[in-house]
Structure formats: structure tokens, C-alpha cells
Scaffold this motif. Structure first.
Motif, PDB file in Angstrom:
ATOM      1  N   HIS A 181       1.147   4.197  -2.873  1.00 29.08           N
ATOM      2  CA  HIS A 181       0.668   5.551  -2.640  1.00 29.08           C
ATOM      3  C   HIS A 181       1.776   6.559  -2.434  1.00 29.08           C
ATOM      4  O   HIS A 181       1.516   7.716  -2.128  1.00 29.08           O
ATOM      5  CB  HIS A 181      -0.279   5.563  -1.430  1.00 29.08           C
ATOM      6  CG  HIS A 181      -1.608   4.938  -1.738  1.00 29.08           C
ATOM      7  ND1 HIS A 181      -1.809   3.581  -1.729  1.00 29.08           N
ATOM      8  CD2 HIS A 181      -2.777   5.485  -2.107  1.00 29.08           C
ATOM      9  CE1 HIS A 181      -3.062   3.321  -2.055  1.00 29.08           C
ATOM     10  NE2 HIS A 181      -3.665   4.461  -2.290  1.00 29.08           N
ATOM     11  N   GLU A 182       2.997   6.114  -2.579  1.00 27.55           N
ATOM     12  CA  GLU A 182       4.103   7.057  -2.379  1.00 27.55           C
ATOM     13  C   GLU A 182       4.020   8.292  -3.259  1.00 27.55           C
ATOM     14  O   GLU A 182       4.294   9.398  -2.789  1.00 27.55           O
ATOM     15  CB  GLU A 182       5.448   6.350  -2.610  1.00 27.55           C
ATOM     16  CG  GLU A 182       6.243   6.288  -1.327  1.00 27.55           C
ATOM     17  CD  GLU A 182       7.523   5.511  -1.453  1.00 27.55           C
ATOM     18  OE1 GLU A 182       8.222   5.697  -2.454  1.00 27.55           O
ATOM     19  OE2 GLU A 182       7.804   4.726  -0.537  1.00 27.55           O
TER      20      GLU A 182
ATOM     21  N   GLU B 296       1.637   9.949  -4.074  1.00 24.44           N
ATOM     22  CA  GLU B 296       0.658  10.928  -3.598  1.00 24.44           C
ATOM     23  C   GLU B 296       1.083  11.569  -2.290  1.00 24.44           C
ATOM     24  O   GLU B 296       0.429  12.480  -1.813  1.00 24.44           O
ATOM     25  CB  GLU B 296      -0.684  10.243  -3.336  1.00 24.44           C
ATOM     26  CG  GLU B 296      -1.308   9.658  -4.560  1.00 24.44           C
ATOM     27  CD  GLU B 296      -2.406   8.680  -4.183  1.00 24.44           C
ATOM     28  OE1 GLU B 296      -2.790   7.874  -5.050  1.00 24.44           O
ATOM     29  OE2 GLU B 296      -2.863   8.723  -3.019  1.00 24.44           O
TER      30      GLU B 296
ATOM     31  N   PHE C 153       0.833  -1.198   0.000  1.00 26.23           N
ATOM     32  CA  PHE C 153       0.000   0.000   0.000  1.00 26.23           C
ATOM     33  C   PHE C 153       0.866   1.247   0.000  1.00 26.23           C
ATOM     34  O   PHE C 153       0.649   2.200  -0.754  1.00 26.23           O
ATOM     35  CB  PHE C 153      -0.921  -0.009   1.231  1.00 26.23           C
ATOM     36  CG  PHE C 153      -1.800   1.195   1.335  1.00 26.23           C
ATOM     37  CD1 PHE C 153      -1.366   2.336   1.973  1.00 26.23           C
ATOM     38  CD2 PHE C 153      -3.063   1.184   0.769  1.00 26.23           C
ATOM     39  CE1 PHE C 153      -2.177   3.455   2.053  1.00 26.23           C
ATOM     40  CE2 PHE C 153      -3.883   2.295   0.846  1.00 26.23           C
ATOM     41  CZ  PHE C 153      -3.432   3.440   1.483  1.00 26.23           C
ATOM     42  N   ILE C 154       1.860   1.245   0.858  1.00 27.38           N
ATOM     43  CA  ILE C 154       2.726   2.427   0.975  1.00 27.38           C
ATOM     44  C   ILE C 154       3.447   2.693  -0.330  1.00 27.38           C
ATOM     45  O   ILE C 154       3.522   3.824  -0.808  1.00 27.38           O
ATOM     46  CB  ILE C 154       3.714   2.245   2.135  1.00 27.38           C
ATOM     47  CG1 ILE C 154       2.949   2.295   3.459  1.00 27.38           C
ATOM     48  CG2 ILE C 154       4.795   3.311   2.111  1.00 27.38           C
ATOM     49  CD1 ILE C 154       3.817   2.147   4.675  1.00 27.38           C
ATOM     50  N   LEU C 155       3.971   1.620  -0.921  1.00 25.02           N
ATOM     51  CA  LEU C 155       4.713   1.803  -2.163  1.00 25.02           C
ATOM     52  C   LEU C 155       3.803   2.324  -3.266  1.00 25.02           C
ATOM     53  O   LEU C 155       4.196   3.167  -4.076  1.00 25.02           O
ATOM     54  CB  LEU C 155       5.383   0.488  -2.567  1.00 25.02           C
ATOM     55  CG  LEU C 155       6.515   0.071  -1.627  1.00 25.02           C
ATOM     56  CD1 LEU C 155       6.998  -1.329  -1.972  1.00 25.02           C
ATOM     57  CD2 LEU C 155       7.675   1.054  -1.690  1.00 25.02           C
TER      58      LEU C 155
END
Lengths: 69, 484
Positions: free
Chosen positions: A42-43, A45, A38-40
């Protein structure tokens, strides 16, 4: 909620614990993997992370004064 | 048995087998000491039974049969005479008496019998009650002991299951993630205007407007793009502890030591020119510590009386009350999908609640060693970040039901009062009692730095929905907006 006797409160607590103890848990490796993904994803943004690609998008940018020609 | 003996004794004293003539002279002295026995004997006679001692040749006065017969005979017009029916040893004389006294006597006897019965019953009851009470006390003790054992067992079962699922640690898994650069954010706006400590800030859904509540009794709505105030709302009570902006930007809610939550309508002014009070939500027994709008109609509040309440703002009625916390609810955060929310409390737990199934709390996270001052839902909805008085910030995972990471600054001096996560969830930011904001990389758990600027304790932190920045409030009366 009406005042419950000590006994009834204990009973409720034990039932709650029973419920919580019987939760289905996933292994940490799986969940961490998903959070990582998820983090990767949405990075781009996350402006605090990568900053603004173009200052036009940054509402805090220094406003240049306009020259009237 | 005793009655029999007593009567036999009486007879013996009277000096004859028949208790008739022989007892006549002496019966006045021979009064059994037990009222019980006496009345039993009398009652037995009144019932027409032969007494236990089997004596058939009874004092004719105390034999009810003649009485009854006489009574009936009287009714039918017979001319039989009635005789005194009081027991010999009671002082009865055996003389003919008019029926009325006899009837009265029979009534007395029946009354006596009823009294006797009642007394016997009540004595039985009293003994029974005493035994019951004793048993109940014992069983309660046992049950409480049993419950404590059960509780411990459940806890340990939970812990065991959690341990089996902890097949790796966060840092291991994230070894392959790239490093993040040191934080580059700076203070972009200094919002000046409050005249006293600012206790709370919250962003509107448009990520442009910010509401702040201060002990000077005012709510100020700021436009962070310009740093200007768009509205000032005076409050009925200056003791505001918490504010919330609805996602639409139409309503603000505030509450605090006045034990009530006031909802103001931004777009409608009242006669004085201030934003109209749309609703006042009352009935709290403690201060309002936190609140969040699900939408313009639904508001959830957490308060110092350990309650978490979901209100319908349009009707002003409680929709549901969530029970579970055993200490002041200090903080609250909504999940991105708005189906769940999480609360943190002074009882050191973090509880996850589901709005679709409101009977009980879904999960409880233990681990903090002091008040949980702040919680924040991870943008993914899978995890929760928290900041606590115990000087640590932690990350908890919902699906494996355990703590993933603990974040501590290099010099750990002060507790964290507020926390937030960046848009992707890579950064966790915590405002601290030491006037600075600490940053960590959530995945690698490394401390990325601090942001200075405030001169006093930071009370609240709010992150914009679109991730462009965040705002903090402090006891130095200032509100600062941070970005790149």
C-alpha cells in the motif's frame, strides 16, 4: 447491569481471563511478515510517505491563477 | 432425660412412688424452673403418651385418655364428669370441671405445644443460620483468595504463551525495509473560527469535510480543500469532548460533560436554521469521551462510566452494551472491515471487541503504565497503534496478542493525547502535550521528527480515509490540516 457481588465479579473476571489465556496465538515472525507485506503493497497509496505523483491530485496544492486570454 | 429426673425428684419430694395422692399437698411448690421441661411434660400428656419416666399411674387429671373419653362420651351423651387436667405441680386441683374449660385447656396445651415446637425450631434455625453465616464468610474469603490465585495463574499462562510466540522482534524483521525520508508534511490549512479550546476533530468518509467540536459550544463543519466553514451547529451544552462524522457525511454526533450524545442531521435544518437534532442518546452516568459511526444507523460510544454502548440511532435504543473496562473509556477506533473495534481506557488496558459476538471482550492488551488516551486501528486490520499518558506510543498485534513495538521521542517529556496511522501504516503520528506532533516509522521504530505549529496542547488528531492528509485540534482554539 445489576450490581454484582464481589464474588460474582471475581468469577466473571476469572472466566474472562480463562478465555483470553486460551487464545490461539500466531508467532510474531509470521504476523510481522504479513504487516510488512501490507505496508509494502500500500505504499504507493500513502501520500504522506511518497508524496503526490502529480500535483493535480493534491487538494492542497497552490492554486495557480487563471489567465484569461 | 432431665424431665425424667425432675419428675422423679418431684415424686420423691412428694414422698411417694405414685404421683397421685402423695403429691397433692406439695405440688404447688414444686414448679420446675424450666418452662421447657414443664410444657414438654404437659404436652406429652396432652398427646396421650406415657411420660418418659415411664410412670403409668399418673395423676388422673393429667391423663388425657380420660379427657378424650370424657369428651367423646359427652358427645355421645354420656354423663361422665370431666376433671381438671392441669398438671398437679402446675397448680391443678383435680376437681371435676365442666368440659368447656377442659377443652380450652386442651387448646392451651396444644398451643403450648406448638409454641414449644416453634421455639425449638427457631432455636435450631438460629444456630443453623449462625453456622451457615460463618461458613459462608469463610468460604467467601477462601474463594476470593482462590480467585486471586487463579487470576495470577491465568495471567502468567497468557504471558508464557505470548513469550513463546515472540520468536522475533519487529526491528529484526524489518531490517531489510527501505528507510523512509524525514517527514515532509506541513500545515496546509489553518481553520480559524472557534472561540475556545477545540477538543475533537473527525473526518467524513469523503475525506473532504471535517467536523470540530469546541468548548465554545459549537460544532463547525469545514471544507478542507478551501478551508471554509460549511456549517456551524450550536450545541445545547458547551462541554463537548468528542465528535464523530458518519462515513456518509449525513450525520454528526457530539457529546461530553452533559452525559449525553446528540446526533445532528446535516442535511435537514430546523426552524432556527441550525442542523436538526436527529437523536439524543441518554442514560449515561459519565461523560462521553469517544464515539464512532458504523453507518448512518449504528453508533458506538465510549464514556466515563466505563460503558461501551452500541446504539441504533434511528430508534434511539441500545443494541448492546459491552462490559469489561474498569476505568473511564477514553478512546475508540473501528477496524477497516467494521467487524471489530478497539477501545482504550484509563484502566491502562486496550480491549478489542467483536460486533458479531458481543458477550465479552475478545482480547485485552496490557503494557501501558498510564491512561491510554488514544487508539487507532492499523489499516491492515492486524494491528493497533496507541498513545498514552505514560509518554509512549505502542504498536500491538492482534493475532500474536502482544506488543510489537514501543515508540518514544528522543526527549520524552509529555504524554500523548491522540494518535493516528498513515494509509499504508508505515507512519504513526501522535499529538502531544508539548504542542507538537511526533512521527515514527512504525516498522523500524525510528523517530522521524515533529511538526510544530500549535501553541497549546494538541487534543485530537484525525486522518483522512484516502490518506491525503490529517487534521489536528488544539487548546489554542485552532484546527490545522496537514499534508504535502
Amino acid at each position: 447491569m445489576a450490581q454484582l457481588s464481589n464474588l460474582q465479579q471475581q468469577r466473571l473476571m476469572v472466566e474472562q481471563l480463562r478465555r483470553e489465556a486460551s487464545l490461539k496465538r500466531l508467532p510474531v515472525s509470521e504476523v510481522v511478515e504479513e504487516i510488512k507485506q501490507f505496508i509494502l503493497q500500500h505504499e504507493p497509496e500513502d501520500y504522506l510517505l511518497i508524496g503526490f505523483s502529480s500535483q493535480k491530485n493534491n487538494p492542497f496544492r497552490e492554486r495557480a491563477s487563471c489567465d484569461i486570454l | 432425660m432431665q424431665i425424667r429426673l425432675k419428675q422423679e425428684a418431684l415424686r420423691n419430694r412428694a414422698g411417694g412412688s405414685s404421683c397421685g395422692e402423695g403429691g397433692r399437698e406439695n405440688h404447688t411448690e414444686l414448679r420446675p424452673s424450666r418452662w421447657f421441661a414443664r410444657n414438654h411434660w404437659v404436652a406429652a400428656h396432652a398427646r396421650g403418651r406415657s411420660t418418659k419416666h415411664g410412670e403409668t399411674n399418673l395423676n388422673p387429671h393429667s391423663n388425657p385418655e380420660p379427657l378424650l373419653t370424657q369428651h367423646h362420651r359427652q358427645e355421645s351423651g354420656g354423663v361422665e364428669e370431666a376433671r381438671c387436667s392441669t398438671a398437679r405441680w402446675e397448680g391443678g386441683c383435680g376437681q371435676p370441671v365442666s368440659l368447656k374449660p377442659v377443652e380450652a385447656n386442651q387448646k392451651n396445651v396444644t398451643q403450648g405445644r406448638t409454641c414449644l415446637k416453634e421455639e425449638r425450631d427457631s432455636r435450631k434455625n438460629v444456630t443453623q443460620v449462625i453456622t451457615c453465616l460463618k461458613e459462608e464468610r469463610d468460604s467467601r474469603k477462601n474463594v476470593t483468595q482462590g480467585r486471586t490465585c487463579l487470576k495470577e495463574e491465568r495471567d502468567s499462562r497468557k504471558n508464557e504463551d505470548q513469550k513463546t510466540k515472540a520468536d522475533t522482534t519487529l526491528s529484526e524483521k524489518c531490517g531489510d525495509m527501505g528507510e523512509v525520508s524525514k517527514i515532509r508534511a506541513g500545515c496546509k490549512r489553518m481553520c480559524k473560527g472557534h472561540l475556545n479550546k477545540v477538543n475533537s476533530v473527525h473526518f467524513s468518509g469523503d475525506s473532504r469535510h471535517l467536523v470540530s467540536g469546541s468548548l465554545d459550544g459549537k460544532l463547525i463543519i469545514w471544507d478542507i480543500y478551501t478551508g471554509n466553514k460549511t456549517q456551524i451547529i450550536p450545541l445545547m451544552s458547551a462541554w463537548v469532548m468528542s465528535v464523530a462524522f458518519s462515513p456518509s457525511g449525513n450525520f454528526v454526533a457530539s457529546g461530553g460533560m452533559d452525559n449525553q450524545c446528540t446526533v445532528h442531521d446535516i442535511n435537514n435544518r430546523d426552524s432556527t436554521g441550525a442542523a436538526k437534532i436527529s437523536r439524543e442518546l441518554m442514560g449515561y452516568e459519565g461523560f462521553l469521551s469517544s464515539m464512532r459511526f458504523l453507518d448512518d444507523t449504528n453508533l458506538i460510544t465510549g464514556s466515563g462510566d466505563m460503558k461501551v454502548i452500541h446504539w441504533d440511532v434511528q430508534t434511539g435504543k441500545k443494541v448492546v452494551e459491552f462490559f469489561g473496562h474498569s476505568g473511564d473509556v477514553a478512546t475508540m477506533s473501528l477496524a477497516p472491515d467494521m467487524n471489530c473495534f478497539v477501545t482504550g481506557s484509563v484502566d491502562r488496558t486496550i480491549k478489542v471487541w467483536d460486533l458479531r459476538d458481543t458477550k465479552t471482550c475478545k482480547q485485552t492488551f496490557w503494557g501501558h503504565t498510564s491512561d491510554v488516551n488514544s487508539v487507532y486501528f492499523h489499516p491492515s486490520g492486524f494491528a493497533i497503534g496507541s498513545g498514552s499518558e505514560d509518554k509512549t506510543a505502542r504498536m500491538w498485534d492482534l493475532r500474536s496478542d502482544q506488543q510489537l513495538a514501543e515508540y518514544k521521542p528522543p526527549t520524552s517529556n509529555s504524554g500523548f493525547t491522540c494518535c493516528g496511522l498513515s494509509k499504508s501504516g508505515r507512519y504513526i503520528l501522535c499529538g502531544s502535550d508539548d504542542n507538537t506532533i511526533h512521527f515514527w516509522d512504525t516498522m523500524k521504530t525510528t523517530h522521524q521528527g515533529t511538526l510544530q505549529g500549535h501553541d497549546n496542547r494538541i487534543t485530537s488528531l484525525a486522518v483522512t480515509d484516502n490518506g491525503i492528509g490529517f487534521a489536528t485540534s488544539s487548546w489554542d482554539m485552532g484546527v490545522r490540516v496537514w499534508g504535502l
